[in-house]
Design an enzyme around this catalytic site. Structure first.
Site, PDB file in Angstrom:
ATOM      1  CE1 TYR A 142     -26.167  86.107  -3.904  1.00  0.00           C
ATOM      2  CE2 TYR A 142     -27.739  85.080  -5.369  1.00  0.00           C
ATOM      3  CZ  TYR A 142     -27.405  86.092  -4.498  1.00  0.00           C
ATOM      4  OH  TYR A 142     -28.306  87.085  -4.222  1.00  0.00           O
ATOM      5  CE  LYS A 191     -21.544 101.025  -5.338  1.00  0.00           C
ATOM      6  NZ  LYS A 191     -22.334 102.268  -5.346  1.00  0.00           N
ATOM      7  CG  ASP A 223     -25.477 103.287  -6.413  1.00  0.00           C
ATOM      8  OD1 ASP A 223     -25.132 102.895  -7.551  1.00  0.00           O
ATOM      9  OD2 ASP A 223     -24.772 104.034  -5.731  1.00  0.00           O
ATOM     10  CG  ASP A 247     -31.416  87.256  -5.862  1.00  0.00           C
ATOM     11  OD1 ASP A 247     -32.631  87.166  -6.124  1.00  0.00           O
ATOM     12  OD2 ASP A 247     -30.883  86.660  -4.901  1.00  0.00           O
ATOM     13  CG  ASP A 251     -37.195  89.438  -6.192  1.00  0.00           C
ATOM     14  OD1 ASP A 251     -37.301  88.693  -7.186  1.00  0.00           O
ATOM     15  OD2 ASP A 251     -37.227  89.019  -5.023  1.00  0.00           O
TER      16      ASP A 251
END
Ligand code: NAD
Length: 358
Positions: A142, A191, A223, A247, A251
């Site tokens: 970001y 990852k 994942d 992020d 959620d």
């Protein structure tokens, strides 16, 4: 003891829910014998309307000189067509970075009286659900280099994921310290099978894990984590991860609790100054109707008392008061599942009365 709190009411339902948060804070302060002074400052769409910027300098200064910042929510359709740097969300990113808040803590708790709202099968959540998501907030993709260029097949765009050892170490420490106050288990999500930045993340976390040998540590690929959150959420205690993965996963963790109006958050940096806000947005569709659920904001106030003001007893009293109100069957419309509901103010009243004795 007297503490100063900067208050950003924001847009949409922000002012309505923040008002109930302040009333809960005052009830806790009265019971536990400390004083709170509030200073209202503007940020988001309302700041844009009044001062032509989503994040006025005065707001940054007031927040910096306070003990904690309480935020409602910002944004709404009125400001959606503005250029990026003038949109209310620019205020959010700006204030977090101006205050050096690099860690976002989001508890995802399934309250027993609300377990019917959980979209997972009852047997999956029979072990309960109490996860603390710790997300890195000021680094990664970001904030990395981005741009557009002409490539072999025409226009291309790119964003860059970049992390330093220092950034991973400091968010890692927040995670390990939080785990020590909970069930002493931490899962670091990356990852590392593909990304170099994740390999550095993992190496750094492994070094840190040696310092915290009293906390059980494991790695998980992002994942797999997305899958385990809906398959066996009870296996998680603290989850620590990067800005982008956090992020998305936070959620997901929030949604399995079934109620966006219930979930608080804290953003922390190196000192005790923190910014506390519900995870939901400004809910323009119900703004002004008096129907918003104030519990996420009230629970954010409990986090404010615990992390910034070091008033754990007052924090627990607020959390118990919320739990009691739910056990007695009080619900706002978003969690009422069609049954009779109370409004924002009434829910605030119910919680405040219970804070006096909880
Ligand atoms: P939202 O969270 O505002 O609303 C999503 C849905 O949940 C809506 O139906 C809303 O009515 C409901 N809801 C949210 N909070 C509730 C509460 N406390 N009580 C009852 N119902 C509640 O998300 P959105 O609609 O995608 O976004 C609306 C605006 O909020 C946008 O401008 C967005 O950019 C902004 N936003 C701000 C923040 C923030 O300030 N931190 C976070 C997310 C979105």
């Amino acid at each position: 003891m007297k503490y100063n709190i900067a208050v950003i009411r924001g847009d949409g339902i922000g002012p309505e829910i923040v008002e109930e948060g302040i009333r809960a804070l005052n009830a806790a302060a009265k019971r536990f014998g400390f004083t709170l002074a509030y200073r209202d400052v503007l940020m988001g769409g309302c700041a844009m309307d009044e001062l032509g910027t989503p994040l006025p300098q005065d707001t940054i200064s007031a927040c910096k000189s306070s003990d904690a910042v309480l935020l409602g929510a910002v944004g709404g359709p009125k400001w959606e067509t503005l250029p990026g740097h003038l949109r209310p969300e620019a205020g959010l990113l700006g204030i977090r970075s101006a205050l050096g808040l690099y860690a976002n803590l989001r508890p995802a708790v399934l309250f027993d009286p609300l377990k019917d709202a959980c979209p997972l099968k009852p047997e999956i959540v029979s072990g309960g659900l109490d996860i603390l998501m710790v997300r890195e907030l000021t680094g990664g993709i970001y904030f990395g280099e981005r741009g557009r260029k002409r490539g072999e097949h025409g226009e291309e765009a790119y964003d860059t994921e970049r992390y330093s050892v220092m950034e991973v170490e400091r968010i890692g420490r927040i995670g390990f310290e939080a785990a020590r106050k909970r069930r002493r288990k931490i899962t670091s999500v990356d990852k590392a099978n593909v990304l170099e930045s994740s390999r550095l993340w993992r190496e750094t976390m492994h070094k840190l894990a040696k310092e915290y040998s009293d906390v059980a540590y494991d790695d998980m690929l992002v994942d797999n984590c997305a899958m385990q959150l809906v398959r066996n959420p009870a296996r998680f205690d603290v989850v620590v991860t990067s800005n982008l993965f956090g992020d998305i996963l936070s959620d997901e963790a929030s949604m399995i609790t079934g109620s966006i109006g219930m979930l608080p958050s804290a953003s922390l940096g190196n000192g005790t100054l923190g910014l506390y806000e519900p995870i939901h947005g400004s809910a323009p569709d119900i703004a002004g109707t008096g129907a918003a659920n104030p519990l996420a904001t009230i629970l954010s106030c409990a986090m404010l008392l615990r992390y910034s003001l070091n008033q754990p007893d007052a924090a627990s009293a607020i959390e118990r008061a919320v739990q009691q109100a739910l056990e007695e069957g009080w619900r706002t419309a978003d969690i009422a599942a069609g049954k009779p509901a109370v409004g924002t103010r009434e829910m605030g009243d119910i919680v405040c009365r219970r804070i006096e004795t909880a």
